[in-house]
Design a protein around this motif. Sequence first.
Motif, mmCIF file in Angstrom:
data_model
loop_
_atom_site.group_PDB
_atom_site.id
_atom_site.type_symbol
_atom_site.label_atom_id
_atom_site.label_comp_id
_atom_site.label_asym_id
_atom_site.label_seq_id
_atom_site.Cartn_x
_atom_site.Cartn_y
_atom_site.Cartn_z
ATOM 1 N N TYR B 263 -18.727 16.575 -9.203
ATOM 2 C CA TYR B 263 -19.096 15.310 -9.168
ATOM 3 C C TYR B 263 -18.217 14.915 -10.608
ATOM 4 C CZ TYR B 263 -22.327 14.365 -5.706
ATOM 5 O OH TYR B 263 -22.946 14.355 -4.213
ATOM 6 N N ALA B 264 -18.544 15.710 -11.723
ATOM 7 C CA ALA B 264 -17.895 15.234 -13.111
ATOM 8 C C ALA B 264 -16.365 15.168 -12.823
ATOM 9 C CB ALA B 264 -18.273 16.456 -14.078
ATOM 10 N N SER B 267 -15.001 12.294 -10.853
ATOM 11 C CA SER B 267 -14.923 10.799 -11.547
ATOM 12 C C SER B 267 -13.920 10.627 -12.719
ATOM 13 C CB SER B 267 -16.347 10.787 -12.242
ATOM 14 O OG SER B 267 -16.417 9.711 -13.211
ATOM 15 N N LEU B 268 -13.626 12.071 -13.111
ATOM 16 C CA LEU B 268 -12.781 12.235 -14.253
ATOM 17 C C LEU B 268 -11.377 11.761 -13.920
ATOM 18 C CD1 LEU B 268 -13.202 12.807 -17.248
ATOM 19 C CD2 LEU B 268 -12.554 15.215 -16.878
ATOM 20 N N VAL B 269 -10.939 12.292 -12.633
ATOM 21 C CA VAL B 269 -9.466 12.177 -12.120
ATOM 22 C C VAL B 269 -9.267 10.924 -11.230
ATOM 23 C CG1 VAL B 269 -9.294 14.472 -12.464
ATOM 24 C CG2 VAL B 269 -9.894 13.625 -10.149
ATOM 25 N N GLU B 270 -10.410 10.097 -10.951
ATOM 26 C CA GLU B 270 -10.120 8.954 -10.360
ATOM 27 C C GLU B 270 -10.156 7.735 -10.978
ATOM 28 O OE1 GLU B 270 -9.496 8.683 -6.752
ATOM 29 O OE2 GLU B 270 -9.525 10.745 -6.933
ATOM 30 N N LYS B 271 -9.417 6.873 -10.652
ATOM 31 C CA LYS B 271 -9.331 5.455 -11.118
ATOM 32 C C LYS B 271 -10.776 4.776 -11.423
ATOM 33 C CE LYS B 271 -7.819 2.332 -7.816
ATOM 34 N NZ LYS B 271 -7.984 3.042 -6.576
ATOM 35 N N GLY B 273 -12.997 5.944 -12.724
ATOM 36 C CA GLY B 273 -14.459 6.902 -12.749
ATOM 37 C C GLY B 273 -15.143 6.906 -11.565
ATOM 38 N N LYS B 274 -14.434 6.367 -10.464
ATOM 39 C CA LYS B 274 -15.221 6.547 -8.841
ATOM 40 C C LYS B 274 -15.271 7.815 -8.515
ATOM 41 C CE LYS B 274 -14.356 1.548 -7.819
ATOM 42 N NZ LYS B 274 -13.969 0.688 -6.901
#
Lengths: 436, 436, 436
Positions: B263-264, B267-271, B273-274
């Motif tokens: 999950y972390a 969120s870190l790699v998607e625009k 933080g989604k």
Amino acid sequence: MPAYSTNMKLKFPVVALLLEIITIILYAVFVVYDVGDGHPSDHHGTENKSHQESPVSLYPMFQDVHVMIFIGFGFLMTFLKRYGFSSVGLNLLLAAFGLQWGLLLQNIWHLHDGKIRVSISSMINADFSTATVLISFGAVLGKTSPVQLLIMTLLEITIFCINEHIVVEFLQASDVGASMTIHAFGAYFGLAVARMLYRPGLRNGHENDGSVYHSDMFAMIGTVYLWMFWPSFNSAIAEPGDAQLTAIINTYFSLAACALAAYATSSLVEKKGKLDMVHIQNATLAGGVAVGTCADMNIEPFGAMLIGVIAGIISTLGFKFLTPIFASHLGIQDTCGVHNLHGMPGILGGLAGIVAAALGKKANITAGYQAAALASSLGFALIGGAITGLILKLPFLGQPPDQNCFDDSLYWEVPEEEEANESLTHTDHSKNKAEA
Amino acid sequence: MPAYSTNMKLKFPVVALLLEIITIILYAVFVVYDVGDGHPSDHHGTENKSHQESPVSLYPMFQDVHVMIFIGFGFLMTFLKRYGFSSVGLNLLLAAFGLQWGLLLQNIWHLHDGKIRVSISSMINADFSTATVLISFGAVLGKTSPVQLLIMTLLEITIFCINEHIVVEFLQASDVGASMTIHAFGAYFGLAVARMLYRPGLRNGHENDGSVYHSDMFAMIGTVYLWMFWPSFNSAIAEPGDAQLTAIINTYFSLAACALAAYATSSLVEKKGKLDMVHIQNATLAGGVAVGTCADMNIEPFGAMLIGVIAGIISTLGFKFLTPIFASHLGIQDTCGVHNLHGMPGILGGLAGIVAAALGKKANITAGYQAAALASSLGFALIGGAITGLILKLPFLGQPPDQNCFDDSLYWEVPEEEEANESLTHTDHSKNKAEA
Amino acid sequence: MPAYSTNMKLKFPVVALLLEIITIILYAVFVVYDVGDGHPSDHHGTENKSHQESPVSLYPMFQDVHVMIFIGFGFLMTFLKRYGFSSVGLNLLLAAFGLQWGLLLQNIWHLHDGKIRVSISSMINADFSTATVLISFGAVLGKTSPVQLLIMTLLEITIFCINEHIVVEFLQASDVGASMTIHAFGAYFGLAVARMLYRPGLRNGHENDGSVYHSDMFAMIGTVYLWMFWPSFNSAIAEPGDAQLTAIINTYFSLAACALAAYATSSLVEKKGKLDMVHIQNATLAGGVAVGTCADMNIEPFGAMLIGVIAGIISTLGFKFLTPIFASHLGIQDTCGVHNLHGMPGILGGLAGIVAAALGKKANITAGYQAAALASSLGFALIGGAITGLILKLPFLGQPPDQNCFDDSLYWEVPEEEEANESLTHTDHSKNKAEA
């Protein structure tokens, strides 16, 4: 077309609460826990079990059967495009009442000091008794009211318990996976009810009597759970030890072989060799039904596989060719095709049991008594179902009119159309509609 | 683009029935029940089991694995918007055939008086063997015909059984949760097949190669079942007692830690933080794969959690960065991203096993043989997959043309469009369409 | 309306990874396997278990509970039309973190040589501890960010463990199915949080705060799994043997009777006697909650059924009449109606336990201490929830603005609309839209 009163207000709550109150009173009089005070239950399937074993050792098997009853049967019937709430919801209602009633009726012949002693084994049998109703429910799916169905549950489980008692106690026939007493019984009972409730108005089909893409996906949840846990169904009340292992193995292989046969036959009979979801959802399971009676017999894995292959083929052919004839020529509108999944494979199972008995595949059973058990199951089913069907025709039971068949919205609050539209397409069609 | 014959009529039924008939003949010759006559099975994982134990004591574990194979793998692949019938339906077909074939091939090395003796333990191993095929199926999902897939099943399970025999019997390596022999093997086998079946026409994607909202929901059923029952997968054939408990605990904690990491990282790699459903559906499971080899070793709960965290991170990063490169630069179109869920975490599991062996975390294993087992699994997978891929290119196997990829309607009867429309929106769009 | 920063970039990954890293460090210091070296775990529920039993004998029960936590709670909340990803996805995230944290906090009072020894029993209890959070999640569903929810998990499980320790160790109260310590606690904790996070802007409802047809179907997966496996929840940590059997039987019958009562009451209060999916999805389960405290007591099957009937009735009436009043007059917006499923039935369960204690239905418990346990659970829940709610109001925690409530797309990548449209209707609405 007679005038129907489909308003369930008062009618349904009164029937449901009345049945529950009567049940609770009977439980207060008769039912106690089967806990250790030197009187172990002698319910069939448990009598030879070592008393050293834990009283909950059968519990994982019970939960597998429980999942088959509530998820398996429930979701298998959600294939109809507008009848998912009823399929899974009424399945829960009928099984929840049925298991209470079944436990009473099944054990009324086995009182200990005037009491019914509940064990995991009797819970498994109570769940089993509801399976007959859920099979019959499949035959009349979409064409009956909740009140009709509760009354059918009451009557069918009562008749089932009489027949089961005759088969097990008088005929001492072997039917560990209940091909005869549950599957054939439930199917022909349901078909007899469906015959009585024949609707000429649906002769040419009904626009809601079919699936959509995602309702077929929900139905596959039911199919796969039934397929996976059928070894538990056929072995749960087998003698612990080798007989239970044998029942598991036979069912495992029968289902695996049946799946191949069902896929192959489906492709063979459909145009362009395509697969038909109706066949896959149902006929892949016929091997579990058909191997039921001789699941705990020494038929060898390849024998179980042969039974599975035959069951998969006849079940698929039944869906393709028999079901339309039943509807058009016999006045039997079998919504889920239970004749193909439970009826014919159940008879096949009974016949296999007769042959296996004749070949000496299990001690202490004879072909004659096995045949008598099959005949008894079919007789009680057809006569019991016909009488039940006549009773269900009573006009105040809320039967839906033809045009409202296969539609949840008659008995359920269904979410607003516009919301459904919006949520799925994220577009505003109301404008289009207003203009149209 | 070559001309394809995707009509399955005769082709598919003949192949399916032929395979089933051959299998039944082999079962008639070789397969019997493992029932008590003084010759207990010596299949690995059971040899030290007390003979006093019930022959069905492993049955609940078997059923958990069974659910992973048929619900877990089946529904995980239903994320594609138009390929749900094939995902869950062909998953059932391939696993049903695979388990029959796997049981034969796995035990042909362990004959007793010329017979294969079936126990719950061998049923678990048969189910395991199908997992390799279902992993590879993920790599080629949407781009292969049922006939191609049946042939892949036949070949892959055969090759798997050879490699498993080498790893277990010759190298005596430890791989209780099968990070190497199932996950890495299945993934790289599938990637090699996908490489051989490379489709330049899909270089720029395909409109059906993606999910819709509710197909992602169906896929989560698969994800959650795999996540929940993975401790059973990794412990089912462990030594009964403490080793089995250790395997359960390690897998439980590895998965829990992996979920947080996935999950972390998502969120870190998607625009903005989604969270991305692809990552959540898959990378949350990587901890189960990666802890497989050393699940029954004394790595302590925090060691299992560290493995889970690393697996969750590399799996998510793989989906984000590696899969696009594989497709654009290596000609490997990996539909489900099995490289990220099974490939890299499987290798990580093998490496963790090597380290654990070197640190003495389990008796009787060595780092060298563990490394040899990993190399053997990867070698058989890549070479076996490449050969299999070449065979699957044979033109009469019904491979779908590019434009029909990821579409059930090529091989399945799919419900009418208009009904789907109507049932979901309850509005009559046909009028609009007519006017448009 | 304050300005919100709902961008989770960095914020969410940092919190999630930080929590996981701290947890792993604590596990490295404290947590070991409970494997055989003469120091059997003395965690409650296991102390009297024969040491001859297998260390994994409770594993099937654990898996039932595991399914309830991850499938049951997860899918039950997918009824919202646009919030399915969050419901099942965040359920997985919170439970995965919660079980790690719960295992630490529950056992910090039971160190052996400075270590926490993990067994199947402690895994069951760890799963239990997450149930409190998932219940509270239901109260604030759709109105909170992932960061808020992770912090709520941390705080709620900490407070739960303190209360559980007081109830079990100091008061020595009996609460085998945790009506008080999990259900009432989780519900009132969540309601207190919801009160603190009251949104006047949602006074008149929200267009996404409702279901669509297929989201109600997904929710039924959760309902049926919870319903089926509740006997495992209420008996998992009961004394092995007769007490465990009693807990299974009482829960089985309570749920069956509750289902009839919920259906009847739903029909009674809805217009035209229709059934309401909200009631069926939730109130059918109230019998499992309410029979929790006295599940292992000698209340007889009919006593369990009476508890189930009362729970089914008050739960349905609560959904119909109380929830709207809570929202309009008390400022408590309870998305899932946890007050009706867990709150009131939990208190009913506590009261039934007090009565059963007074009637001597279980040895070694007293009505007074049972009452104190109920009061303690409610007190910790309300005060702990209120404090937690205040903390969650901190502006940097990413709480969604009113208009984005009940919408996955704020925190998730959601598939393109046009694809959703196309895949479901197979028609091109874009043309219509362009013209409109």
